[in-house]
Design an enzyme around this catalytic site. Structure first.
Site, PDB file in Angstrom:
ATOM      1  N   ASN A 146       0.701  -1.124   0.058  1.00 41.88           N
ATOM      2  CA  ASN A 146       0.055   0.066   0.029  1.00 41.88           C
ATOM      3  C   ASN A 146       0.980   1.013   0.044  1.00 41.88           C
ATOM      4  OD1 ASN A 146      -2.321  -1.523   0.276  1.00 41.88           O
ATOM      5  ND2 ASN A 146      -2.610  -1.200   2.191  1.00 41.88           N
ATOM      6  N   HIS A 173     -15.766   4.205 -14.440  1.00 41.89           N
ATOM      7  CA  HIS A 173     -15.533   3.294 -13.256  1.00 41.89           C
ATOM      8  C   HIS A 173     -16.735   2.255 -12.921  1.00 41.89           C
ATOM      9  CE1 HIS A 173     -14.899   2.712  -8.799  1.00 41.89           C
ATOM     10  NE2 HIS A 173     -13.809   2.380  -9.396  1.00 41.89           N
ATOM     11  N   ARG A 203     -13.935   2.547   4.721  1.00 43.50           N
ATOM     12  CA  ARG A 203     -12.680   2.000   5.045  1.00 43.50           C
ATOM     13  C   ARG A 203     -11.637   2.583   5.151  1.00 43.50           C
ATOM     14  NH1 ARG A 203     -11.636  -0.808   0.113  1.00 43.50           N
ATOM     15  NH2 ARG A 203     -10.042   0.689  -0.325  1.00 43.50           N
TER      16      ARG A 203
END
Length: 721
Positions: A58, A471, A600
């Site tokens: 990440n 998207h 999240r």
């Protein structure tokens, strides 16, 4: 609402930067929550190793994209502040100040905790200096046969300019001395990615401390240490003085000027080549033992500043720990999860099993009949992707009564059965349209590959709209039923990717409702032609209607409260960044609307501020699966509305991407979504609560309280039907 409360709403400046968190620091807080899973002793050992690797992976992407963008702003002398009041320079300073102690914690946890625990289970990652002579000889032979042929030392001197160092490469900075002249020379040796990062010993050499221990499962050494202790063969006639590890991260964001590109496919291919071989350096990781003179040389050669350098007291590139998570030790991993086939798809699967392998008799009418009976909803990875979404596309490709298939592909796997089904459909004479998003970050190359394969098979491939990423996650199937031509749709929150469908939580809706079919037809015309569609029947579409409609629904909840009714919003998404939406939520909170946000990752809204956001609570769910679904619930004074779709409340999603969100109107499905949201809100194992100061506190069961883990509960529910 009282007169005082109304005055308070109007007096507070909701654009004030003090009411917003910095986007980058909020993301770093998310990644800190990921790291906590590696630190948490309740997490099984190999899962802790996995989360350590995820944290590093990440972080690599964060530097390649977000930090790179900030550095470009600094170089361009941009001084404009973000909505939280930070200039680019202040953001860079805050990032490195925040990040350094977290990275140190990650490395220390691996070096002093995880490695020791792995030893208890027969897994030894040891240093070269601790090897016996027989092991050293084995590695020397391996070096000569497998490593040495692929190494290329690159000198740095007046006749050899500073070498290009590729993105995310692990390297050795080597100092050698010429014995004839006494001159010290510098060279760089790249650790090859084509070889395993950790070199394992054969079973007969699994020895630790000099004694053979047959119970040892694995003993290995980092590849860079094998190279470092065999450098003499690379520099014959020279005296190797010292060597030190370093790792470089470069800007990897694409800079395609779409409006100037005659061929978007070609333009992106050219940018991909630049990503591999160019891209400005943005981070230098060095082993803490590296002396200042070598560090200075690297910084000068790479044009980096001290704030760009991160000293690591251990292994560099811990994302490579993924390689050590596959040991056959089931007691150290989460129990394997096999997605279930939900009703009524389970009946359809029984028919498939009864059918002959050659599938001469198509039973796809059964599949479409299920959808005609009522809307259906699936929740991955609890529900099987292959038996539902994938089967829908496969049956559509094979069904002689299907006339056309249109779908968007943002990310998909390299061996995707969906791609094969679309090719089969085109070969069967159906009209097939695939909108392939070439700008899906870090999947561009894969998407180019499959776009060309689809085009070769006769699929109409469209690359989206200039200036907008496509998207949205939608499929439209046009079928000639017995009574009429009918449109069947799938609208989802996740990519049509069989691999990520096992790891990401996503929701999909199957329907043949006329209004949704008509909306998707209009949306595909918008994507493939010259349509300027301004309104849709049911769908909320970005960048056309979505932000305005979302804000209007938030304001509607506030108005219900002002009129003495009840206001309630529950919204689940990946990130919340868009300022107009945040302002609307603040105003709704001021009006008395109770708001629960399940986010999240990034959240720029500051909850719990008296007079502004005391009615807003924010939690984050971090655990076994990556929370990816988007769900939006509005109480609407008892006339409840609930939506699912592809968009987060981020400026990029609402303004610069094509997104679709659909209402879920079947009462049974609405109830399921409300139950899902309730499970997440009560989570006391994976849930983290955002505080007004920007930190998150992990929930833990109170004494005597049962542990509620969202993912475990949903797996059990799926298994029990």
């Amino acid at each position: 609402m009282t007169e005082t409360e109304t005055m308070r709403e109007t007096k507070i400046d909701l654009k004030d930067s003090k009411y917003y968190f910095n986007r980058e620091l909020s993301w770093l807080e998310f990644n800190r929550r990921v790291l906590q899973e590696a630190l948490d002793e309740r997490t099984l050992l190999l899962e802790r190793l996995k989360f350590t690797a995820i944290f590093s992976s990440n972080l690599d992407e964060f530097f390649m994209v977000r930090v790179a963008a900030i550095k470009r702003q600094i170089e361009a002398e941009v001084t404009k502040k973000t909505f939280d009041g930070s200039t680019p320079i202040e953001q860079m300073e805050n990032i490195q100040k925040y990040l350094r102690p977290i990275v140190q914690k990650q490395v220390a946890n691996f070096e002093y905790n995880l490695k020791k625990e792995l030893v208890h289970h027969g897994i030894h990652l040891i240093n070269f200096v601790d090897l016996n002579q027989e092991q050293r000889q084995y590695l020397h032979d391996y070096y000569e046969s497998d490593i040495f042929p692929v190494l290329t030392p690159l000198a740095v001197d007046p006749s050899h300019p500073f070498p290009h160092i590729s993105n995310l490469s692990l390297n050795l900075a080597v100092l050698v001395k010429n014995p004839d002249t006494g001159a010290e020379l510098f060279a760089r040796v790249k650790v090859p990615k084509s070889l395993p990062r950790f070199v394992a010993f054969p079973e007969n050499l699994r020895q630790v401390g000099g004694d053979n221990q047959d119970h040892l499962l694995w003993v290995g050494v980092p590849l860079e240490q094998v190279i470092a202790h065999n450098l003499e063969s690379l520099f014959p006639g020279m005296d190797v003085q010292e060597c030190h590890n370093f790792r470089l991260t470069r800007d990897a964001d694409l800079g395609v000027q779409e409006d100037e590109a005659d061929d978007l496919l070609l333009a992106i291919q050219q940018e991909l080549r630049k990503r591999r071989f160019a891209g400005s350096p943005v981070r230098l990781e060095v082993h803490a033992s590296m002396p200042s003179n070598i560090k200075k040389m690297l910084m000068q050669g790479l044009n980096l500043q001290p704030m760009d350098v991160y000293e690591i007291e251990g292994l560099l590139g811990l994302n490579d720990l993924f390689a050590l998570t596959g040991f056959p030790l089931p007691e150290l991993k989460d129990n394997p999860w096999s997605a279930v086939v939900p009703p009524p798809f389970d009946h359809f699967q029984e028919l498939l099993l009864e059918q002959d392998d050659d599938r001469d008799e198509h039973i796809s009418p059964e599949f479409f009949a299920m959808i005609r009976k009522s809307d259906l909803m699936v929740h991955h990875p609890y529900h099987s992707f292959s038996a539902t979404v994938q089967e829908f596309i496969t049956q559509s490709a094979q069904d002689p009564d299907v006339m056309a298939i249109k779908m968007t592909l943002y990310r998909t796997s390299g061996d995707s059965p969906i791609i094969k089904a679309l090719i089969e459909a085109a070969e069967n004479g159906k009209q097939v349209v695939a909108l392939v998003e070439l700008k899906a970050r870090f999947d561009e190359e894969n998407n180019i590959l499959w776009a060309r394969k689809l085009e070769k098979a006769g699929v109409h491939v469209v690359y989206g709209l200039v200036g907008l990423k496509t998207h949205t996650k939608i499929v439209l199937v046009v079928r000639k039923d017995e009574d009429k031509i009918r449109r069947y749709v799938h609208i989802g929150t996740g990519n049509y990717n069989p691999k990520t469908a096992k790891l990401y939580t996503d929701i999909g809706l199957f329907s043949c409702r006329e209004d949704l079919g008509a909306d998707l037809t209009d949306l595909f015309n918008y994507l493939t032609g010259y349509s300027k569609q301004k309104a849709f029947r049911k769908l909320l579409v970005a960048p056309v209607t979505m932000r305005d409609r979302m804000i209007a629904m938030i304001e509607r909840e506030a108005e219900h409260c002002r009129n003495g009714g009840t206001g309630r919003i529950v919204a689940k998404m990946n990130s919340l960044v868009d300022v107009p939406v945040i302002e609307a939520l603040y105003k709704a909170s001021q009006a008395g609307v109770k708001i629960d946000l399940i986010i999240r990752g990034i959240c720029c809204l500051r909850p719990g501020i008296e007079g502004v956001s005391e009615n807003i609570k924010v939690i984050s769910i971090i655990g076994r699966f990556l929370e990816h679904s988007r769900i939006f619930y509005f109480h609407n004074n008892g006339e409840e509305e609930i939506y699912i779709g592809s968009a987060d409340w981020m400026t990029r999603n609402l303004s610069r991407r094509v997104e679709a969100i659909t209402p879920v109107e079947e009462p049974k499905l609405m109830k399921q979504l409300e139950e899902l949201l309730g499970i997440m809100l009560s989570d006391n194992r994976q849930g983290w609560e955002l505080q007004s100061n920007g930190t998150y506190i992990q929930r833990r069961p109170q004494e005597g309280e049962i542990e509620h883990s969202t993912h475990r509960i949903l797996m059990a529910m799926a298994q029990n039907g």
